[in-house]
Design a protein around this motif. Structure first.
Motif, mmCIF file in Angstrom:
data_model
loop_
_atom_site.group_PDB
_atom_site.id
_atom_site.type_symbol
_atom_site.label_atom_id
_atom_site.label_comp_id
_atom_site.label_asym_id
_atom_site.label_seq_id
_atom_site.Cartn_x
_atom_site.Cartn_y
_atom_site.Cartn_z
ATOM 1 N N THR A 89 59.533 63.347 15.288
ATOM 2 C CA THR A 89 60.592 63.986 14.522
ATOM 3 C C THR A 89 62.030 64.204 15.386
ATOM 4 O O THR A 89 62.916 63.679 14.987
ATOM 5 C CB THR A 89 60.276 65.577 14.159
ATOM 6 O OG1 THR A 89 60.016 66.232 15.355
ATOM 7 C CG2 THR A 89 59.158 65.426 13.163
ATOM 8 N N LEU A 90 62.136 64.791 16.460
ATOM 9 C CA LEU A 90 63.124 65.198 17.402
ATOM 10 C C LEU A 90 63.628 64.056 17.822
ATOM 11 O O LEU A 90 65.023 63.896 17.583
ATOM 12 C CB LEU A 90 62.859 66.222 18.148
ATOM 13 C CG LEU A 90 62.455 67.589 17.844
ATOM 14 C CD1 LEU A 90 61.859 68.549 19.107
ATOM 15 C CD2 LEU A 90 63.216 68.152 16.945
ATOM 16 N N ASN A 91 63.067 62.938 18.341
ATOM 17 C CA ASN A 91 63.684 61.741 18.814
ATOM 18 C C ASN A 91 64.134 60.891 17.750
ATOM 19 O O ASN A 91 65.166 60.200 17.844
ATOM 20 C CB ASN A 91 62.733 61.026 19.816
ATOM 21 C CG ASN A 91 62.410 61.616 21.109
ATOM 22 O OD1 ASN A 91 63.203 62.613 21.655
ATOM 23 N ND2 ASN A 91 61.312 61.338 21.655
ATOM 24 N N LYS A 92 63.480 60.738 16.640
ATOM 25 C CA LYS A 92 63.920 60.062 15.485
ATOM 26 C C LYS A 92 65.251 60.322 14.785
ATOM 27 O O LYS A 92 66.208 59.675 14.486
ATOM 28 C CB LYS A 92 62.741 60.128 14.423
ATOM 29 C CG LYS A 92 61.592 58.676 14.778
ATOM 30 C CD LYS A 92 60.828 58.588 13.708
ATOM 31 C CE LYS A 92 59.619 57.599 14.012
ATOM 32 N NZ LYS A 92 58.569 57.844 13.108
ATOM 33 N N TYR A 93 65.158 61.960 14.489
ATOM 34 C CA TYR A 93 66.139 62.149 13.615
ATOM 35 C C TYR A 93 67.280 62.990 14.477
ATOM 36 O O TYR A 93 68.316 63.471 13.899
ATOM 37 C CB TYR A 93 65.749 63.131 12.792
ATOM 38 C CG TYR A 93 64.729 62.557 11.829
ATOM 39 C CD1 TYR A 93 64.952 61.470 11.067
ATOM 40 C CD2 TYR A 93 63.318 63.113 11.876
ATOM 41 C CE1 TYR A 93 64.037 60.875 10.161
ATOM 42 C CE2 TYR A 93 62.160 62.233 11.108
ATOM 43 C CZ TYR A 93 62.679 61.475 10.249
ATOM 44 O OH TYR A 93 61.808 60.706 9.498
#
Length: 124
Positions: free
Chosen positions: A51-55
Protein backbone atom coordinates in the motif's frame (compact mmCIF):
# COMPACT_ATOMS: atom_id res chain seq x y z
CA UNK A 1 11.26 16.02 19.35
CA UNK A 2 13.15 13.31 17.48
CA UNK A 3 12.13 10.72 14.90
CA UNK A 4 11.26 8.17 17.58
CA UNK A 5 8.76 10.61 19.09
CA UNK A 6 7.21 10.84 15.66
CA UNK A 7 7.01 7.02 15.51
CA UNK A 8 5.27 7.00 18.89
CA UNK A 9 2.74 9.55 17.70
CA UNK A 10 2.03 7.73 14.46
CA UNK A 11 1.91 4.13 15.62
CA UNK A 12 1.51 3.73 19.38
CA UNK A 13 -0.42 6.53 21.07
CA UNK A 14 -4.19 6.52 20.91
CA UNK A 15 -4.52 10.11 22.09
CA UNK A 16 -2.38 12.02 19.66
CA UNK A 17 -0.54 15.27 20.07
CA UNK A 18 -0.45 17.22 16.84
CA UNK A 19 2.95 16.53 15.25
CA UNK A 20 2.11 18.59 12.21
CA UNK A 21 4.15 21.56 13.38
CA UNK A 22 7.26 22.59 11.45
CA UNK A 23 9.60 20.49 13.61
CA UNK A 24 7.47 17.37 13.24
CA UNK A 25 7.16 17.81 9.49
CA UNK A 26 10.93 18.22 9.13
CA UNK A 27 11.39 14.87 10.87
CA UNK A 28 8.75 13.14 8.75
CA UNK A 29 10.61 11.04 6.16
CA UNK A 30 8.49 8.32 4.52
CA UNK A 31 11.57 6.24 3.72
CA UNK A 32 12.61 6.03 7.38
CA UNK A 33 9.07 5.26 8.48
CA UNK A 34 8.74 2.49 5.88
CA UNK A 35 12.09 1.07 6.96
CA UNK A 36 11.13 1.12 10.61
CA UNK A 37 7.77 -0.52 9.89
CA UNK A 38 9.54 -3.23 7.92
CA UNK A 39 11.73 -3.98 10.94
CA UNK A 40 8.68 -4.04 13.22
CA UNK A 41 7.04 -7.17 11.77
CA UNK A 42 6.58 -9.23 8.61
CA UNK A 43 2.92 -8.22 8.38
CA UNK A 44 3.91 -4.57 8.43
CA UNK A 45 6.46 -5.24 5.69
CA UNK A 46 3.76 -6.65 3.43
CA UNK A 47 1.48 -3.73 4.27
CA UNK A 48 4.19 -1.18 3.49
CA UNK A 49 5.04 -2.84 0.17
CA UNK A 50 1.46 -3.35 -0.98
CA UNK A 51 0.00 0.00 0.00
CA UNK A 52 2.31 2.73 1.18
CA UNK A 53 5.05 2.20 -1.40
CA UNK A 54 2.57 1.87 -4.27
CA UNK A 55 0.34 4.81 -3.48
CA UNK A 56 2.68 7.25 -1.77
CA UNK A 57 3.88 8.72 -5.07
CA UNK A 58 0.36 10.06 -5.69
CA UNK A 59 0.66 12.42 -2.73
CA UNK A 60 2.96 15.40 -3.10
CA UNK A 61 2.45 17.16 0.21
CA UNK A 62 4.06 15.96 3.46
CA UNK A 63 0.86 16.76 5.36
CA UNK A 64 -1.14 14.46 3.08
CA UNK A 65 1.48 11.73 3.49
CA UNK A 66 1.41 12.12 7.28
CA UNK A 67 -2.40 11.88 7.25
CA UNK A 68 -2.24 8.75 5.10
CA UNK A 69 0.20 7.07 7.49
CA UNK A 70 -1.76 8.22 10.54
CA UNK A 71 -5.12 7.00 9.22
CA UNK A 72 -4.08 3.77 7.47
CA UNK A 73 -1.73 2.22 10.00
CA UNK A 74 -3.49 0.83 13.08
CA UNK A 75 -2.16 1.59 16.55
CA UNK A 76 0.22 -1.13 17.69
CA UNK A 77 1.80 -2.34 20.90
CA UNK A 78 5.32 -1.08 21.47
CA UNK A 79 8.11 -3.58 21.09
CA UNK A 80 11.83 -3.06 20.91
CA UNK A 81 13.38 -3.71 17.53
CA UNK A 82 16.71 -5.50 17.51
CA UNK A 83 18.75 -4.21 14.60
CA UNK A 84 21.27 -6.59 13.09
CA UNK A 85 24.65 -4.97 13.17
CA UNK A 86 27.28 -5.82 10.62
CA UNK A 87 30.20 -7.70 12.11
CA UNK A 88 33.58 -6.68 10.79
CA UNK A 89 35.72 -9.51 9.56
CA UNK A 90 39.09 -9.75 11.24
CA UNK A 91 42.21 -10.27 9.12
CA UNK A 92 42.73 -13.64 10.82
CA UNK A 93 39.24 -14.75 9.82
CA UNK A 94 39.82 -13.56 6.24
CA UNK A 95 43.09 -15.50 6.09
CA UNK A 96 41.29 -18.55 7.42
CA UNK A 97 38.70 -18.24 4.62
CA UNK A 98 41.42 -17.80 2.01
CA UNK A 99 43.23 -20.91 3.26
CA UNK A 100 40.01 -22.90 3.10
CA UNK A 101 39.35 -21.76 -0.47
CA UNK A 102 42.98 -22.42 -1.41
CA UNK A 103 42.82 -25.97 -0.07
CA UNK A 104 39.56 -26.63 -1.96
CA UNK A 105 40.93 -25.26 -5.25
CA UNK A 106 44.47 -26.65 -4.81
CA UNK A 107 46.08 -23.23 -5.27
CA UNK A 108 47.99 -20.91 -2.95
CA UNK A 109 46.53 -18.08 -0.92
CA UNK A 110 48.82 -15.69 -2.82
CA UNK A 111 47.13 -16.66 -6.10
CA UNK A 112 43.71 -16.10 -4.56
CA UNK A 113 44.75 -12.64 -3.33
CA UNK A 114 46.06 -11.77 -6.80
CA UNK A 115 42.80 -12.91 -8.40
CA UNK A 116 40.81 -10.80 -5.93
CA UNK A 117 42.94 -7.74 -6.76
CA UNK A 118 42.45 -8.30 -10.51
CA UNK A 119 38.71 -8.73 -10.03
CA UNK A 120 38.49 -5.56 -7.93
CA UNK A 121 40.44 -3.56 -10.55
CA UNK A 122 38.10 -4.81 -13.29
CA UNK A 123 35.02 -3.82 -11.28
CA UNK A 124 36.17 -0.20 -11.15
Amino acid sequence: MNIFDLFKELFFKIKSVDCRNSEGMQLFMPFMINRWLSFYSKAQTLFVNETLNKYSNVLDDKMQMYSMYYNLIPKMHFKKIAYVKKVKETPEKELEYLELIASNLNISTREIKQNIEVYDSLKK
